[in-house]
Design a protein around this motif. Sequence first.
Motif, mmCIF file in Angstrom:
data_model
loop_
_atom_site.group_PDB
_atom_site.id
_atom_site.type_symbol
_atom_site.label_atom_id
_atom_site.label_comp_id
_atom_site.label_asym_id
_atom_site.label_seq_id
_atom_site.Cartn_x
_atom_site.Cartn_y
_atom_site.Cartn_z
ATOM 1 N N SER A 16 0.848 -1.169 -0.026
ATOM 2 C CA SER A 16 -0.094 0.135 -0.032
ATOM 3 C C SER A 16 0.909 1.169 0.184
ATOM 4 O O SER A 16 0.321 2.347 -0.053
ATOM 5 N N ARG A 21 4.653 -0.714 -2.615
ATOM 6 C CA ARG A 21 3.942 0.111 -3.557
ATOM 7 C C ARG A 21 4.849 0.486 -4.750
ATOM 8 O O ARG A 21 4.279 0.304 -5.922
ATOM 9 N N ILE A 36 -2.608 -7.128 -4.268
ATOM 10 C CA ILE A 36 -1.746 -6.567 -3.318
ATOM 11 C C ILE A 36 -2.401 -6.413 -1.899
ATOM 12 O O ILE A 36 -3.679 -6.603 -1.926
ATOM 13 N N THR A 37 -1.500 -6.741 -1.022
ATOM 14 C CA THR A 37 -1.874 -6.952 0.501
ATOM 15 C C THR A 37 -1.520 -5.709 1.485
ATOM 16 O O THR A 37 -0.294 -4.881 0.930
ATOM 17 N N LEU A 44 -4.625 0.817 1.181
ATOM 18 C CA LEU A 44 -4.615 -0.247 0.301
ATOM 19 C C LEU A 44 -5.523 0.122 -0.824
ATOM 20 O O LEU A 44 -5.214 0.028 -2.143
ATOM 21 N N GLU A 45 -6.742 0.281 -0.812
ATOM 22 C CA GLU A 45 -7.793 0.851 -1.667
ATOM 23 C C GLU A 45 -7.304 2.055 -2.633
ATOM 24 O O GLU A 45 -7.464 2.287 -3.688
ATOM 25 N N ALA A 48 -4.853 0.723 -4.821
ATOM 26 C CA ALA A 48 -5.401 0.116 -5.949
ATOM 27 C C ALA A 48 -5.978 0.955 -6.884
ATOM 28 O O ALA A 48 -5.649 0.774 -8.131
ATOM 29 N N THR A 60 -6.584 -6.768 -7.339
ATOM 30 C CA THR A 60 -7.210 -7.070 -6.436
ATOM 31 C C THR A 60 -6.624 -6.873 -5.053
ATOM 32 O O THR A 60 -5.486 -6.985 -4.920
ATOM 33 N N THR A 61 -7.573 -6.401 -4.021
ATOM 34 C CA THR A 61 -6.661 -6.198 -2.697
ATOM 35 C C THR A 61 -7.094 -7.261 -1.865
ATOM 36 O O THR A 61 -8.003 -7.829 -1.744
ATOM 37 N N ALA A 63 -6.916 -6.921 2.477
ATOM 38 C CA ALA A 63 -6.538 -6.139 3.615
ATOM 39 C C ALA A 63 -6.415 -7.269 4.513
ATOM 40 O O ALA A 63 -7.643 -8.026 4.971
#
Length: 263
Positions: A16, A21, A36-37, A44-45, A48, A60-61, A63
Amino acid sequence: MDLGLSNKTALVCAASKGLGRACAEALAAEGVRLVITARGADTLEETAHYLRSHFGAEVTTVAGDITTEAGRAQALAVCQSAFGMPDILINNAGGPKPGDFRDWGRAEWQAAVEANMFTPIELIKACTPTMMTRQWGRVVNITSSAVKAPIPELGLSNGARSGLTGFVAGVARQLAEHGITINNLLPGLFYTDRLKNNFAFLSDKTGKTHAEIFAAKSAANPSKRLGNPAEFGAVCAFMCSTQAAYLNGQNILLDGGNYPGTF
């Protein structure tokens, strides 16, 4: 240069912000599909959204805390559902807090080893069987320049990341015949939130201001500056490329020439 990564899938941990990133951005620019985590869902969003809007990336995320068994299982399950198991694994997790070794007990050491040694090993175990079937795979572990030149106040990181380095030295050679490469990318001083936190620790310890520490660290580097995360991401993307197929089991130090050794 076309890195030959279009439509590959990457699982990028702790992506993130910071160096994670930067790696996600560089891979997105090459047409890689991303999972991505990070622990913070909002940040995180936001990341994205940036990857989608700037690179047209499929993202795709997940969390959650990748350093826990549940977090790893969730990330792998989401990746499998969205795109299939990853072709590329970028292992990354925030390092332990700086401090004095006299203050660290068993709990602190266990947390450091769990995050910075055991977690990447478990993800390598989970992802490489599918890579073997495909006869292609890339694993990049984001470790630290402290693996080569230990930093006293980062002793927890020094120890845990060195353990991972030893493991990778063996397993990379075991999997090479299957078209899989496993390498470590060792950052020096890049101006990220992690570094800012370390500077805060040094400020409390020495009484110097953040600006004074920043200036001193910059002046001490042969390049007379700190690293830009985008530079780190670009090197990571190349290490994942088709052109880097013969690069394996290596520790790539990216520190502006700060490490003074010949080897």
